[in-house]
Motif scaffolding. Sequence first.
Motif, PDB file in Angstrom:
ATOM      1  N   SER A   1       0.827  -1.210   0.000  1.00  0.00           N
ATOM      2  CA  SER A   1       0.000   0.000   0.000  1.00  0.00           C
ATOM      3  C   SER A   1       0.857   1.254   0.000  1.00  0.00           C
ATOM      4  O   SER A   1       0.550   2.237  -0.685  1.00  0.00           O
ATOM      5  N   ASP A   2       1.939   1.231   0.774  1.00  0.00           N
ATOM      6  CA  ASP A   2       2.832   2.395   0.817  1.00  0.00           C
ATOM      7  C   ASP A   2       3.342   2.737  -0.575  1.00  0.00           C
ATOM      8  O   ASP A   2       3.363   3.913  -0.983  1.00  0.00           O
ATOM      9  N   VAL A   3       3.757   1.727  -1.320  1.00  0.00           N
ATOM     10  CA  VAL A   3       4.281   1.958  -2.667  1.00  0.00           C
ATOM     11  C   VAL A   3       3.162   2.382  -3.609  1.00  0.00           C
ATOM     12  O   VAL A   3       3.350   3.276  -4.449  1.00  0.00           O
ATOM     13  N   ARG A   4       2.019   1.754  -3.483  1.00  0.00           N
ATOM     14  CA  ARG A   4       0.876   2.117  -4.341  1.00  0.00           C
ATOM     15  C   ARG A   4       0.519   3.600  -4.172  1.00  0.00           C
ATOM     16  O   ARG A   4       0.319   4.329  -5.153  1.00  0.00           O
ATOM     17  N   TYR A   5       0.438   4.072  -2.933  1.00  0.00           N
ATOM     18  CA  TYR A   5       0.080   5.469  -2.684  1.00  0.00           C
ATOM     19  C   TYR A   5       1.209   6.431  -3.062  1.00  0.00           C
ATOM     20  O   TYR A   5       0.955   7.539  -3.541  1.00  0.00           O
ATOM     21  N   ALA A   6       2.458   6.015  -2.850  1.00  0.00           N
ATOM     22  CA  ALA A   6       3.587   6.900  -3.133  1.00  0.00           C
ATOM     23  C   ALA A   6       3.846   7.049  -4.633  1.00  0.00           C
ATOM     24  O   ALA A   6       4.412   8.070  -5.070  1.00  0.00           O
ATOM     25  N   THR A   7       3.457   6.054  -5.420  1.00  0.00           N
ATOM     26  CA  THR A   7       3.771   6.078  -6.855  1.00  0.00           C
ATOM     27  C   THR A   7       2.541   6.236  -7.734  1.00  0.00           C
ATOM     28  O   THR A   7       2.679   6.569  -8.917  1.00  0.00           O
ATOM     29  N   ASN A   8       1.378   5.959  -7.180  1.00  0.00           N
ATOM     30  CA  ASN A   8       0.143   5.928  -7.978  1.00  0.00           C
ATOM     31  C   ASN A   8       0.266   4.945  -9.142  1.00  0.00           C
ATOM     32  O   ASN A   8      -0.296   5.156 -10.223  1.00  0.00           O
ATOM     33  N   LYS A   9       1.033   3.883  -8.921  1.00  0.00           N
ATOM     34  CA  LYS A   9       1.182   2.811  -9.902  1.00  0.00           C
ATOM     35  C   LYS A   9       0.845   1.477  -9.247  1.00  0.00           C
ATOM     36  O   LYS A   9       0.894   1.337  -8.028  1.00  0.00           O
ATOM     37  N   ASP A  10       0.513   0.496 -10.077  1.00  0.00           N
ATOM     38  CA  ASP A  10       0.015  -0.779  -9.577  1.00  0.00           C
ATOM     39  C   ASP A  10       1.084  -1.555  -8.820  1.00  0.00           C
ATOM     40  O   ASP A  10       2.290  -1.372  -9.028  1.00  0.00           O
ATOM     41  N   VAL A  11       0.621  -2.465  -7.960  1.00  0.00           N
ATOM     42  CA  VAL A  11       1.511  -3.372  -7.238  1.00  0.00           C
ATOM     43  C   VAL A  11       1.033  -4.801  -7.456  1.00  0.00           C
ATOM     44  O   VAL A  11      -0.165  -5.057  -7.641  1.00  0.00           O
ATOM     45  N   TYR A  12       1.998  -5.735  -7.415  1.00  0.00           N
ATOM     46  CA  TYR A  12       1.735  -7.135  -7.737  1.00  0.00           C
ATOM     47  C   TYR A  12       2.482  -8.023  -6.751  1.00  0.00           C
ATOM     48  O   TYR A  12       3.662  -7.788  -6.476  1.00  0.00           O
ATOM     49  N   PHE A  13       1.803  -9.053  -6.265  1.00  0.00           N
ATOM     50  CA  PHE A  13       2.494 -10.040  -5.422  1.00  0.00           C
ATOM     51  C   PHE A  13       2.889 -11.203  -6.316  1.00  0.00           C
ATOM     52  O   PHE A  13       2.029 -11.833  -6.941  1.00  0.00           O
ATOM     53  N   THR A  14       4.202 -11.511  -6.370  1.00  0.00           N
ATOM     54  CA  THR A  14       4.697 -12.408  -7.410  1.00  0.00           C
ATOM     55  C   THR A  14       5.379 -13.680  -6.907  1.00  0.00           C
ATOM     56  O   THR A  14       5.687 -14.550  -7.735  1.00  0.00           O
ATOM     57  N   GLU A  15       5.638 -13.816  -5.601  1.00  0.00           N
ATOM     58  CA  GLU A  15       6.293 -15.057  -5.159  1.00  0.00           C
ATOM     59  C   GLU A  15       6.200 -15.245  -3.655  1.00  0.00           C
ATOM     60  O   GLU A  15       6.409 -14.299  -2.885  1.00  0.00           O
ATOM     61  N   GLN A  16       5.894 -16.499  -3.232  1.00  0.00           N
ATOM     62  CA  GLN A  16       6.094 -16.921  -1.857  1.00  0.00           C
ATOM     63  C   GLN A  16       6.222 -18.441  -1.829  1.00  0.00           C
ATOM     64  O   GLN A  16       5.381 -19.149  -2.380  1.00  0.00           O
ATOM     65  N   TRP A  17       7.254 -18.916  -1.191  1.00  0.00           N
ATOM     66  CA  TRP A  17       7.509 -20.354  -1.198  1.00  0.00           C
ATOM     67  C   TRP A  17       6.826 -21.056  -0.051  1.00  0.00           C
ATOM     68  O   TRP A  17       6.383 -20.437   0.932  1.00  0.00           O
ATOM     69  N   THR A  18       6.707 -22.377  -0.187  1.00  0.00           N
ATOM     70  CA  THR A  18       6.392 -23.261   0.936  1.00  0.00           C
ATOM     71  C   THR A  18       7.480 -24.330   0.970  1.00  0.00           C
ATOM     72  O   THR A  18       8.101 -24.657  -0.047  1.00  0.00           O
ATOM     73  N   SER A  19       7.706 -24.878   2.173  1.00  0.00           N
ATOM     74  CA  SER A  19       8.833 -25.780   2.398  1.00  0.00           C
ATOM     75  C   SER A  19       8.368 -27.229   2.546  1.00  0.00           C
ATOM     76  O   SER A  19       7.293 -27.506   3.084  1.00  0.00           O
ATOM     77  N   LYS A  20       9.223 -28.135   2.090  1.00  0.00           N
ATOM     78  CA  LYS A  20       8.971 -29.560   2.313  1.00  0.00           C
ATOM     79  C   LYS A  20       8.935 -29.887   3.793  1.00  0.00           C
ATOM     80  O   LYS A  20       8.325 -30.890   4.196  1.00  0.00           O
TER      81      LYS A  20
END
Length: 523
Positions: free
Chosen positions: A360-379
């Motif tokens: 949200s901080d980046v979205r408001y500071a840039t007025n550009k979109d944000v995307y969540f692109t990676e999160q791992w899970t472990s064996k």
Amino acid sequence: MGCLIRRTLPFSFILLLKLISCCGKTENLFETTIIYGDNDVTEAMRGNGASWAPNTNHLRTGLHGIVFETTAADDLSGYPNRSVKVLLSDARDQSVLLQEQPDGLTLSKRSSNDNILSIEINPAKTYQSMEGFGYSLTEGAAEEISRLSKTEQNNLLNDIFGSSKTGNNISIIRISIGASDLSTSLYTYNDTPHDYTMLNFTLSGPDLTYVIPLVKRIQEINPVVKVLCTPWTAPIWMKDNNDWVGGTLLDEAYDAYARYFVRYVEEMAKEGIHVWAITPQNEPENPHNTPSMEMSADAQLLFVHHHLGPAFDNAGLDTKIFAWDHNCDNPGYAIHVANGSRYVQGSAFHLYGGDISAMSDVRYATNKDVYFTEQWTSKNGDFDGDFGWHMTWVVVGSMRNWSRSVLEWTLATLPEDKTLACPKCLGAITVNQDGQGYQRHVSYYVIGHIAKYVDPGAVRIYTNDLQDEQLHNVAVQNTDKTIVLLVYNSAPGKKNFKVKAHGEVFEYALNGRSAVTFKWNGK
């Protein structure tokens, strides 16, 4: 007016209606139910092309219990007993996982219990539109999936990328530009030193053997799937340490590296694959992965604004550029790059550090979109704990902080002796050792819970934040007006709650550490 009025209206309100009628503003005035239950006003009275919204506090006092019913504007056949789909997972013992409940629910006009938690939905208050949900399709994952027979590959891909009737409706895949840490070998598309004009650029190799054929099959199942592409490293002859691990891009290689990206997008297009978006570097502040490359905020801005962006423009490419693609602990990096270049359309995030609110901080500071692109899970992870954490922070957390995508890490698990750098990475699925069939894992269910009912282009809509009550929730409205609500109960015990939207309500009891997704016609 096409409006029936039950009970007695105060004279002052009748006079107001007559005044509006005299002004010629009554055509299609009442399009939906305005008042529901005993106390709540849900929607303004709408006319042609504009809305007229009376003071809701006044209406709650002056029109207590009164109901307006439409006779012309909307088809309310079946109202109020309309059905709600229910998709359920109980992470405690995994006895129920991503299962549609056969009985479903029905919407009604009033709740039978005023003393339970209430999730309030307001479709009129909107946020970001959603591009989609998905996974990374690493070279190693594609190689593993290729071990399945054609019939079993088709079953797997339909299970994941098929529409909600047959699969999980996955709509984004993230692939690496060259090798990633979940490739089975180290390679780029031009390993010829000092080839600055990219004469020797080629997709031939592991990607043309495994990744590209699989992407084509995915596109046959879901023709609108988006492809996001990210390099783990530049060709090592472009780096100051001439090594696969760490190092930075040489000053004299910036133009060549931009040409490398252009050739990649163009060659993928020749294969029938449109590259929707790229990020300049995966995890630019992590120089320890195999492969990897450091890229400071200043270096990324310089590369994008003076080399990559102009190169895309000159080549006539419409591929988007997202900055950062790393954790939520350094929003300043993303802000610096996104605000510094008109070529940057958004910023990408992981959550191995920092707080999800950084999006949200980046979205408001840039007025550009944000995307969540990676999160791992472990064996070595715990299904219950991983399911809850990812539901709370990756799915609900990122979407409530303006993310237009939610992606988990790898689609398929690699055997530990094949992976370059992540032997404990757990995929959404694992192909059985004998190549016959596959097993589903936690990220399959995490992403499936939001992706199955949500189509690209859906818009997030308002719901009240019940995080303190341990009912983590997020809602969207699809382009066909259906509403989808995801709720995760992080408490150990059952939670009773009601859901209210558009003058309608239903109740549900959700077990502890369980998730439920509802879908109904929002009209």
